[in-house]
Each structure stands twice: as C-alpha cells, then as structure tokens.
Design an enzyme around this catalytic site. Sequence first.
Site, PDB file in Angstrom:
ATOM      1  CE  LYS A 118      -4.332   1.078   0.193  1.00  0.00           C
ATOM      2  NZ  LYS A 118      -5.209  -0.152  -0.100  1.00  0.00           N
TER       3      LYS A 118
HETATM    4  N1  GLU Z   1      -7.204   0.050  -3.427  1.00  0.00           N
HETATM    5  C1  GLU Z   1      -7.756  -1.408  -3.518  1.00  0.00           C
HETATM    6  C2  GLU Z   1      -7.816  -1.942  -2.554  1.00  0.00           C
HETATM    7  O1  GLU Z   1      -7.914  -1.462  -1.550  1.00  0.00           O
HETATM    8  C3  GLU Z   1      -7.023  -1.603  -4.791  1.00  0.00           C
HETATM    9  C4  GLU Z   1      -6.430  -2.262  -5.103  1.00  0.00           C
HETATM   10  C5  GLU Z   1      -5.515  -3.069  -6.308  1.00  0.00           C
HETATM   11  O2  GLU Z   1      -5.871  -2.978  -7.564  1.00  0.00           O
HETATM   12  O3  GLU Z   1      -3.990  -3.202  -6.345  1.00  0.00           O
HETATM   13  O4  GLU Z   1      -8.779  -3.369  -2.513  1.00  0.00           O
END
Ligand code: GLU
Length: 428
Positions: A118
């Site tokens: 993240k």
């Molecule tokens: N931000 C989204 C999540 O929390 C998508 C993450 C992604 O597609 O890599 O799942």
Amino acid sequence: MTTDVLAPAAAEAAEGTGPLADAQAQLSAAVAALGYETGLHRLLARPRREMTVSIPLRRDDGSVEVLTGHRVQHNFSRGPAKGGLRYSPAVDLDEVRALAMWMTWKCALLDVPYGGAKGGITIDPRNYSRGELERVTRRYTSEILPIIGPERDIPAPDIGTDEQTMAWMMDTYSVSVGYTVPGVVTGKPVSVGGSLGRSSATSQGVVHIALAALAHRGIAPAGATAAVQGFGKVGAGAAQFLAEAGVEVVAVSDQYGAVHRTGGLDVTALQRHVAATGSVVGFGGADPFPAERLLGLDVHLLVPAAVEGVLHAGNAAEVTAEVVVEGANGPTTGAADEILAANGVLVVPDILANAGGVIVSYFEWVQSNQAYWWSAAEVDARLEARMLAAWEKVLAVAAERGLSLREAATVTAVQRVADAHLTRGLYP
Ligand code: GLU
C-alpha cells in the site's frame, strides 16, 4: 496478545487501537487457529520493505511545500506486491502498514498471484489544483521508482486517487525507463491500457457478495433494504448495483452529511446531484438525515464504504442490520466485531467483500503484460466467478472450523501465504 513478534513501531500500535492494532490482532488469531510457531508469526507480522519519502511540491503561487509519502510492501511470497495509493490527511505509516497487510490476505484469499502493498501521501487533495496533484504524483512516483514495476510492486487507485493519478504514474515510470510500461499500475484509463470493468469492479464485487450474504440469511433482493456509508467510487457504485438488483437503498452518507428516503432513493438522480454539487447533501429527492444515525438504521444490509474504524465499541450495539458487508478496508474494529457477533449480525470481511477491485486489477495487469484485451462481458463473468468461489470457500472454512467469516477468511489467506513461504524456504 504478545507483542514481541512485531516490529517496534508495530508493537507500539498493537498496544493501542487503530487499523494496525486490528490487523495484527486478526493475524494473531489466525496464527493461533493454525498453530504456527512464533518465528513464522514474526515473519508474517512484519512488512518486507518500507519506504518513506519527502515530496517537495512547488505550489501554484510559487511557494514550496514538502509532503510525506510512504510505500509499504508487506509480503512477496506469492508474487509481486500489489495495492492501492491513498491521498488523505489521515495517512500515516501505521495506517499504510495495516492496509498493506490486508492486501496480502486479500490477494491470497482471492487466489491472485500477488503479495500485498500500500502507498499513501499525507495530503488533502481537495485543497490542491490538478496541476499540483500531477506534480505531487510524478515526484512521489519518481522517489519510489526503484521499488515498483510490473514484476515488483503494482500500485492502483484508493481513497483520493483515480484513473488520472494512475496515468501520471504510468507515464512517469515509462519516461524514466525509456519505454511504455502499462503493467506498472492498474486502474488506468482504458485509453492507456486499462481494463474494461475496472472502475466499477470493487462496487460490483461488493454487490455480488452482498446478494450472496442476504440469500444466505434467506433474504431476497426484492423487498430488502440497505444503507450505504460513503458515496465515493465504492459506495456510489454499490448503491447503484444494489438498486439495479431490486434492493431499496434507503440511506446514503458522505463526509458532508446523509440523505434518507423511505421506499428507496433514486440512485441515478442522486449521482447526478453529487456530480453537480460534490455532495449528497441537498438532494431534492430525499430527506436530510443525521449521518451518525445511518449505521443504526433498521435495514437488512449495511455497507460501510468509507474509511477504517467506523464501527467501534461505542456504536456497534446500535447496528440492527442482518448483514454488514465491508466495502471499505478495516471499517470494523476488533471490539465492534465481538459485539456484532454476539448480536447475531453477519459481517462479511473487507478482504472478501471489496476484493473485486484487485481481482480486475489482476485481469488488467495480465492484459497489459500480454497486450491483448478482453471484452467487458468476459471481465464481468470472471469477476463474479472468482468472488462467489471465494465466498463459498470462506463459508465452508467457517462452518468446518467454527469461525466467524473474518476469521475464516484470514485463516485461509494466512495459510496460503505461509504455505508459499514454507515451500520456497528461508534464504540463506
Ligand atoms: N485499493 C484497492 C483495495 O484496497 C485496490 C487495490 C488494487 O487494485 O491493487 O483493494
């Protein structure tokens, strides 16, 4: 719980409250259920790599501000790291660590071949111009460039970022390496290699799971009622797909307020109002409603689709919904989980409920890397099949082991990551 398995900062957070404490407590429970030893727990509890960067920004008025950004890569055992990039004033390293760990479990649970990551920048994007946001995004991308890439770590949108943010990241990375690399990010615009169906994937997946969970409780969509907290990409889409399935969406909220309509809101008209005004507040087709009462509304389905920690010890007892489907990451604290379970509320955890986004991110990455594009119908069918397979798996593990859905989902995911790690072995 014992905190000796954690990194010092994580141990500190685990003593208190917040997303990282919740994430670590969930991992500890899964490790206990699986009977793993402390060494393996330690390895799963700590991020593999963390990078904190300063982002100098020349503002439109000529002044210079220095922002802070992070990228946390929690695990690589099953493949490259994957996860969103968040722009919010609430971003700090511990929040990013928690969100990265949840991405590892989410990818493992849905069996997409990634670890978890993240990113975040501590910024309120509403206070910056488009040009300023472009400069912030490009400088952040340039700072984290050594650790991202289609085989290393693949960012995607999250709160406060969108398709345009991903296009800037892709362009910055591509210009730096000297050729176009569409697979470095997902959630891109379709015009630069994004996938059909990606922008609606998270909310579509939330609704596949919500309908399955309602059916599990013997509730048909026609005649069912729902309240949705958050009217961003996830909440607005979920409200729309729920309404299309025949569910009455009686209330929605955003950061400015809430609206309610007995008999169900016209979600399409509400979306037009939000596009024009920036908020659900003032929508003529509904009554104003105190946002803090939304979570306690007498509805069949509650979808928290905003931020972490909104269902906590202080308000969980007010929930009367049969089913809570977590559109957001980490909306329910550990204390709230216990209260909801005691009251018979079925909670479908984030790592299952909102996994539609990363599933179609995986499809996008596959398409980008192969330069071969799928139809929208193909994407939708594969998304639904993967969501429902994971739902069945989690239900089966919960029944077999006598666990809550969150515990069953986490145990399943942690076991897959641990198996991959143990099979590869510890180097050197
Ligand atoms: N931000 C989204 C999540 O929390 C998508 C993450 C992604 O597609 O890599 O799942």
